[in-house]
Design a protein around this motif. Structure first.
Motif, PDB file in Angstrom:
ATOM      1  N   LEU A 235      48.797  37.564  38.835  1.00 45.09           N
ATOM      2  CA  LEU A 235      48.477  38.952  39.172  1.00 45.09           C
ATOM      3  C   LEU A 235      46.982  39.180  39.045  1.00 45.09           C
ATOM      4  O   LEU A 235      46.390  38.897  37.994  1.00 45.09           O
ATOM      5  N   VAL A 236      46.385  39.694  40.115  1.00 46.17           N
ATOM      6  CA  VAL A 236      44.980  40.109  40.079  1.00 46.17           C
ATOM      7  C   VAL A 236      44.963  41.628  40.175  1.00 46.17           C
ATOM      8  O   VAL A 236      45.320  42.201  41.213  1.00 46.17           O
ATOM      9  N   PHE A 262      44.671  38.464  35.823  1.00 42.82           N
ATOM     10  CA  PHE A 262      43.220  38.472  35.997  1.00 42.82           C
ATOM     11  C   PHE A 262      42.812  39.875  36.429  1.00 42.82           C
ATOM     12  O   PHE A 262      43.632  40.648  36.937  1.00 42.82           O
ATOM     13  N   THR A 263      41.537  40.190  36.250  1.00 45.12           N
ATOM     14  CA  THR A 263      41.004  41.478  36.672  1.00 45.12           C
ATOM     15  C   THR A 263      39.839  41.238  37.617  1.00 45.12           C
ATOM     16  O   THR A 263      38.984  40.378  37.357  1.00 45.12           O
ATOM     17  N   SER A 264      39.823  41.998  38.711  1.00 46.26           N
ATOM     18  CA  SER A 264      38.714  41.893  39.661  1.00 46.26           C
ATOM     19  C   SER A 264      37.895  43.175  39.639  1.00 46.26           C
ATOM     20  O   SER A 264      38.423  44.256  39.356  1.00 46.26           O
ATOM     21  N   PRO A 265      36.608  43.098  39.957  1.00 48.66           N
ATOM     22  CA  PRO A 265      35.803  44.316  40.100  1.00 48.66           C
ATOM     23  C   PRO A 265      36.320  45.161  41.260  1.00 48.66           C
ATOM     24  O   PRO A 265      37.072  44.696  42.115  1.00 48.66           O
ATOM     25  N   GLY A 266      35.897  46.420  41.271  1.00 52.67           N
ATOM     26  CA  GLY A 266      36.242  47.297  42.380  1.00 52.67           C
ATOM     27  C   GLY A 266      37.538  48.048  42.165  1.00 52.67           C
ATOM     28  O   GLY A 266      38.146  48.017  41.093  1.00 52.67           O
ATOM     29  N   ASP A 267      37.973  48.724  43.221  1.00 51.51           N
ATOM     30  CA  ASP A 267      39.221  49.483  43.160  1.00 51.51           C
ATOM     31  C   ASP A 267      40.277  48.818  44.035  1.00 51.51           C
ATOM     32  O   ASP A 267      40.077  47.718  44.562  1.00 51.51           O
ATOM     33  N   HIS A 268      41.397  49.493  44.181  1.00 50.93           N
ATOM     34  CA  HIS A 268      42.539  48.944  44.909  1.00 50.93           C
ATOM     35  C   HIS A 268      42.167  48.501  46.322  1.00 50.93           C
ATOM     36  O   HIS A 268      42.711  47.519  46.835  1.00 50.93           O
TER      37      HIS A 268
END
Length: 289
Positions: A235-236, A262-268
């Protein structure tokens, strides 16, 4: 004017072919943003890795529901069958691949794995800020409050225009649509995303089409009862996800083989195009297992 059905591009849209012996990334894309948003991902993936987008915007029963009140003349099961046909046509040699799904596309990507024989399943299943189709996240239409939808719409508008649109949450709190749309319009004009003379009725029409797309996906998901994933899940989650309070977005009960987050920069919406976000996503997609 929308194109006639026969003018729609194919469901499987190849952005980059895989080099011999390399694998392909297939992404289920549910629309909202144009499939062209994946051009950046195609260039960020390692050399030799292919990218094909399975675009639901090419399925008339699905795409037209966002223009006609949000009630689709199809089901998750029917869409899954359509996507499996497109995948088979795009990958007839059954080469190695990763399957991913953004947003509602993640629901369909999981459903696809349930209908595949084990030997045809992907090396990994990646969910891009997708909300799990579990009972905890089944919502009635009335439960989607206007202030929440207006905040999501601002994210979407910013992604479409390439300028972040960030209305003051305090001004949106408790707003109905008639009160909140001028707040979004003011923020969009201030950000340079819309011209100062943009008519409010035009923005409202765009907002209504956006909400109909959300309602369509919600109505398709509510009767769907998925089984546990046959594969480990990756899951990102975007830093500004549609559901900010749950780091798993509800997927834990469907992940008996593990859920890696994981986490990504930005929004959906901007997670699909921001270079710093693609730097997080591309390595995860390029791994075959």
């Amino acid at each position: 004017m929308r194109p006639p059905r026969e003018a729609r591009p194919p469901v499987a849209r190849t952005f980059r072919a895989a080099a011999p012996g390399r694998h392909t990334v297939y992404v289920v894309h549910p629309g909202a943003l144009s499939a062209q948003v994946y051009k950046g991902l195609a260039t960020t993936l390692p050399t030799g890795t292919g990218l094909t987008v399975l675009d639901l915007g090419s399925v008339p029963e699905y795409a037209e529901a966002a223009l006609t009140g949000g009630r689709a003349a199809t089901t998750v099961e029917e869409l899954t069958a359509r996507l499996l046909v497109a995948l088979e046509e795009a990958n007839p040699a059954h080469g190695p691949y990763t399957l991913a799904g953004w947003s509602f596309g993640g629901v369909l990507a999981l459903a696809m794995t349930h209908r595949m024989p084990p030997e045809r399943r992907p090396g990994r299943l990646v969910l891009l800020d997708s909300i799990a189709p579990t009972e905890d996240y089944h919502q009635s239409d009335d439960a989607l409050e206007a202030a929440l939808l207006l905040g999501w719409f601002a994210m979407y508008l910013g992604a479409k225009r390439g300028r972040p649109v960030e209305p003051d949450p305090a001004r949106l709190a408790g707003c109905e649509v008639d009160e909140g749309l001028p707040v979004v319009l003011d923020a969009a004009v201030a950000a340079g995303a819309l011209l100062p003379d943009t008519p409010l009725p035009g923005l409202r029409k765009l907002y209504e089409a956006y909400v109909d797309g959300l309602l369509r996906n919600n109505r398709l998901t509510t009767p769907h009862r998925p089984g546990p994933s046959p594969l480990p899940l990756v899951l990102v989650r975007a830093e500004r996800s549609l559901i900010p309070g749950d780091p798993t977005l509800g997927w834990q009960p469907l992940a008996p083989h593990g859920l890696t987050r994981f986490t990504s920069p930005g929004d959906h919406y901007t997670m699909l195009s921001r270079p710093d976000s693609l730097d997080v996503i591309a390595p995860l997609l390029s791994r075959s297992a």
